[in-house]
Design an enzyme around this catalytic site. Structure first.
Site, mmCIF file in Angstrom:
data_model
loop_
_atom_site.group_PDB
_atom_site.id
_atom_site.type_symbol
_atom_site.label_atom_id
_atom_site.label_comp_id
_atom_site.label_asym_id
_atom_site.label_seq_id
_atom_site.Cartn_x
_atom_site.Cartn_y
_atom_site.Cartn_z
ATOM 1 N N SER A 84 0.834 -1.244 -0.021
ATOM 2 C CA SER A 84 -0.082 0.048 -0.107
ATOM 3 C C SER A 84 0.792 1.203 0.084
ATOM 4 C CB SER A 84 -0.860 -0.134 1.209
ATOM 5 O OG SER A 84 -0.280 -0.377 2.267
ATOM 6 N N HIS A 130 -3.642 -3.760 -5.332
ATOM 7 C CA HIS A 130 -3.958 -3.256 -4.001
ATOM 8 C C HIS A 130 -5.344 -3.390 -3.569
ATOM 9 C CE1 HIS A 130 -3.983 0.398 -0.920
ATOM 10 N NE2 HIS A 130 -3.566 -0.528 -0.682
ATOM 11 N N GLU A 165 -6.957 -1.503 -6.688
ATOM 12 C CA GLU A 165 -6.229 -0.700 -7.584
ATOM 13 C C GLU A 165 -5.087 -1.735 -8.385
ATOM 14 O OE1 GLU A 165 -5.988 3.444 -5.014
ATOM 15 O OE2 GLU A 165 -4.446 1.946 -4.663
ATOM 16 N N ASN A 172 -5.017 5.847 -1.327
ATOM 17 C CA ASN A 172 -4.061 6.229 -0.082
ATOM 18 C C ASN A 172 -3.413 7.665 -0.005
ATOM 19 O OD1 ASN A 172 -4.573 4.259 1.569
ATOM 20 N ND2 ASN A 172 -2.634 2.989 1.280
HETATM 21 N N1 3HC Z 1 -13.018 -10.209 6.797
HETATM 22 C C1 3HC Z 1 -13.929 -10.906 6.299
HETATM 23 N N2 3HC Z 1 -15.210 -10.775 6.763
HETATM 24 C C2 3HC Z 1 -15.356 -9.690 7.550
HETATM 25 C C3 3HC Z 1 -14.546 -8.773 8.028
HETATM 26 C C4 3HC Z 1 -12.980 -9.152 7.738
HETATM 27 N N3 3HC Z 1 -11.972 -8.452 7.978
HETATM 28 N N4 3HC Z 1 -14.883 -7.956 8.742
HETATM 29 C C5 3HC Z 1 -16.247 -8.080 8.949
HETATM 30 N N5 3HC Z 1 -16.594 -9.214 8.192
HETATM 31 C C6 3HC Z 1 -17.834 -9.732 7.728
HETATM 32 C C7 3HC Z 1 -18.509 -10.098 9.328
HETATM 33 O O1 3HC Z 1 -18.811 -11.517 9.293
HETATM 34 C C8 3HC Z 1 -19.660 -9.103 9.265
HETATM 35 O O2 3HC Z 1 -20.929 -9.676 9.783
HETATM 36 P P1 3HC Z 1 -20.952 -10.208 11.368
HETATM 37 O O3 3HC Z 1 -20.560 -8.972 12.009
HETATM 38 O O4 3HC Z 1 -22.451 -10.350 11.374
HETATM 39 O O5 3HC Z 1 -20.152 -11.388 11.595
HETATM 40 C C9 3HC Z 1 -19.940 -8.687 8.012
HETATM 41 O O6 3HC Z 1 -18.749 -8.939 7.371
HETATM 42 C C10 3HC Z 1 -20.563 -7.377 7.792
HETATM 43 O O7 3HC Z 1 -19.752 -6.557 8.695
HETATM 44 P P2 3HC Z 1 -20.388 -5.397 9.088
HETATM 45 O O8 3HC Z 1 -21.742 -5.456 9.675
HETATM 46 O O9 3HC Z 1 -19.455 -4.561 10.221
HETATM 47 O O10 3HC Z 1 -20.516 -4.369 7.625
HETATM 48 P P3 3HC Z 1 -20.768 -3.013 7.421
HETATM 49 O O11 3HC Z 1 -22.012 -3.066 6.769
HETATM 50 O O12 3HC Z 1 -20.833 -2.482 8.892
HETATM 51 O O13 3HC Z 1 -19.581 -2.501 6.498
HETATM 52 C C11 3HC Z 1 -17.416 -1.890 6.241
HETATM 53 C C12 3HC Z 1 -18.368 -2.688 7.196
HETATM 54 C C13 3HC Z 1 -17.542 -2.312 4.826
HETATM 55 C C14 3HC Z 1 -15.948 -2.185 6.571
HETATM 56 C C15 3HC Z 1 -17.777 -0.387 6.227
HETATM 57 O O14 3HC Z 1 -17.578 0.071 7.451
HETATM 58 C C16 3HC Z 1 -16.770 0.509 5.345
HETATM 59 O O15 3HC Z 1 -16.887 0.720 4.466
HETATM 60 N N6 3HC Z 1 -15.779 0.968 6.328
HETATM 61 C C17 3HC Z 1 -14.878 1.709 5.347
HETATM 62 C C18 3HC Z 1 -13.535 0.955 5.267
HETATM 63 C C19 3HC Z 1 -12.404 1.531 4.574
HETATM 64 O O16 3HC Z 1 -12.412 2.608 4.231
HETATM 65 N N7 3HC Z 1 -11.493 0.740 4.369
HETATM 66 C C20 3HC Z 1 -10.164 1.208 3.584
HETATM 67 C C21 3HC Z 1 -9.076 1.402 4.694
HETATM 68 S S1 3HC Z 1 -7.798 2.000 3.677
HETATM 69 C C22 3HC Z 1 -6.813 0.508 3.190
HETATM 70 O O17 3HC Z 1 -7.305 -0.517 3.471
HETATM 71 C C23 3HC Z 1 -5.796 0.662 2.418
HETATM 72 C C24 3HC Z 1 -4.469 0.407 3.037
HETATM 73 O O18 3HC Z 1 -3.332 0.117 2.058
HETATM 74 C C25 3HC Z 1 -3.942 1.171 4.477
#
Ligand code: 3HC
Length: 285
Positions: A120, A141, A153, A191
């Site tokens: 990343s 990515h 990406e 990012n």
């Molecule tokens: N892996 C697999 N499944 C997962 C998981 C994971 N890590 N985390 C959660 N789940 C599953 C779970 O089973 C969960 O259901 P449960 O709680 O009933 O067991 C199911 O997914 C749904 O989870 P949520 O109910 O929490 O789902 P939401 O509808 O609340 O959405 C989200 C969660 C999609 C993470 C949302 O909150 C979101 O879009 N958040 C923003 C995340 C974001 O911006 N990510 C990018 C970060 S930057 C990055 O990654 C770049 C890197 O280079 C730093």
């Protein structure tokens, strides 16, 4: 376009395990590699848990889950990647580690295999330089959590062949993702924008004298973010965030890129977010 029948994933931490989960769910035979059998089994447990939750919630049939788990195999040996068409590296974010891996992988895989990195913050071009065939190296990515975030990406390094970019793009689509193509610039697309923005959020905590809970509330209810910035940094990991900030700061020298002292201090103390049970918030083990 080369067909991807078998995928290898190097490193089964949060991102690697998530990527392996996405692959087996999409019907692709996947070999995951960790440095110890214990870490590999932990990743299998994590994937089993998340697929199990989908079954419990009626989103996945039990037979489909069993078939997906059966597509996952594990190893501690890079040599076992010899028959993989694509290997996605999701190891520790350190150029020396990645160079070593790409050198070793190059010696093992077929000439027409594709080597992808999930980095990343590092330069895909620099990582590719260690490979015997850098033109077969591309960035893929994924975003955290990989099974839930649709974007991938597809990063073209200086050396990447156009056909390799297209194969990686098509493979991401086959995984059910929404890929985009981009150049190998610092932070790529998301990012480059998100990391300084999250740093601003952390600075606002002190400037505005606001609690993490209220800042999260502000950005969720005032800007429509799916989760607040403090929750997001805890999810990404404070170490990963600080490392990504440092890398952007090193290459672009914009003050907003540098990680605020508050977050560096927390990372130094080992408060890395969800994975250590403590970050801006506390989490149960
Ligand atoms: N892996 C697999 N499944 C997962 C998981 C994971 N890590 N985390 C959660 N789940 C599953 C779970 O089973 C969960 O259901 P449960 O709680 O009933 O067991 C199911 O997914 C749904 O989870 P949520 O109910 O929490 O789902 P939401 O509808 O609340 O959405 C989200 C969660 C999609 C993470 C949302 O909150 C979101 O879009 N958040 C923003 C995340 C974001 O911006 N990510 C990018 C970060 S930057 C990055 O990654 C770049 C890197 O280079 C730093």
């Amino acid at each position: 376009m080369a067909e991807i029948r078998k995928v290898g994933v190097v490193g089964l931490g949060t991102m690697g395990a998530g990527i392996a989960q996405v692959c087996v769910e999409a019907g692709v035979d996947t070999l995951g590699r960790e440095i110890s059998g214990e870490l590999a089994e932990r990743a299998r447990g994590r994937i089993d848990h998340f697929l199990g939750r989908k079954v419990e919630k009626g989103q996945l049939a039990q037979e489909a889950k069993d078939a997906a788990m059966a597509r996952l195999s594990l190893t501690t040996e890079l040599a076992d990647f010899a028959d993989c068409d694509l290997v996605i590296e999701a190891a520790f974010e350190d150029l020396t580690v990645k160079h070593e891996l790409f050198r070793e992988l190059s010696a093992v895989v077929r000439l027409d295999a594709i080597l992808a990195t999930n980095t990343s913050a590092l330069s895909v071009t620099e990582i590719a330089a260690a490979a015997v065939h850098p033109e077969r190296v591309v960035g893929m990515h994924f975003f955290n959590p990989a099974p839930l975030m649709a974007l991938v990406e597809i990063v073209r390094a200086q050396q990447t062949e156009a056909s390799v970019v297209e194969t990686a793009y098509a493979f991401a689509q086959r995984l059910g993702k929404e890929p985009i193509r981009c150049n190998d610039t610092p932070g790529f697309v998301v990012n480059r924008i998100l990391i300084p923005l999250l740093n601003d959020c952390v600075r606002v905590l002190d400037e505005a004298g606001v609690t993490p809970e209220d800042l999260d509330k502000a950005m969720r209810f005032g800007a429509g973010w799916p989760m607040g910035p403090c929750t997001l940094v805890d999810l990404v990991g404070l170490d990963v965030h600080v490392h990504a900030s440092e890398a952007l700061w090193q290459s672009l020298r914009e003050p907003r890129m540098a990680a605020p002292p508050r977050i560096v201090g927390m990372a130094d103390a080992g408060y890395l977010g969800r994975k250590t049970g403590r970050g801006f918030y506390e989490y149960e083990a």
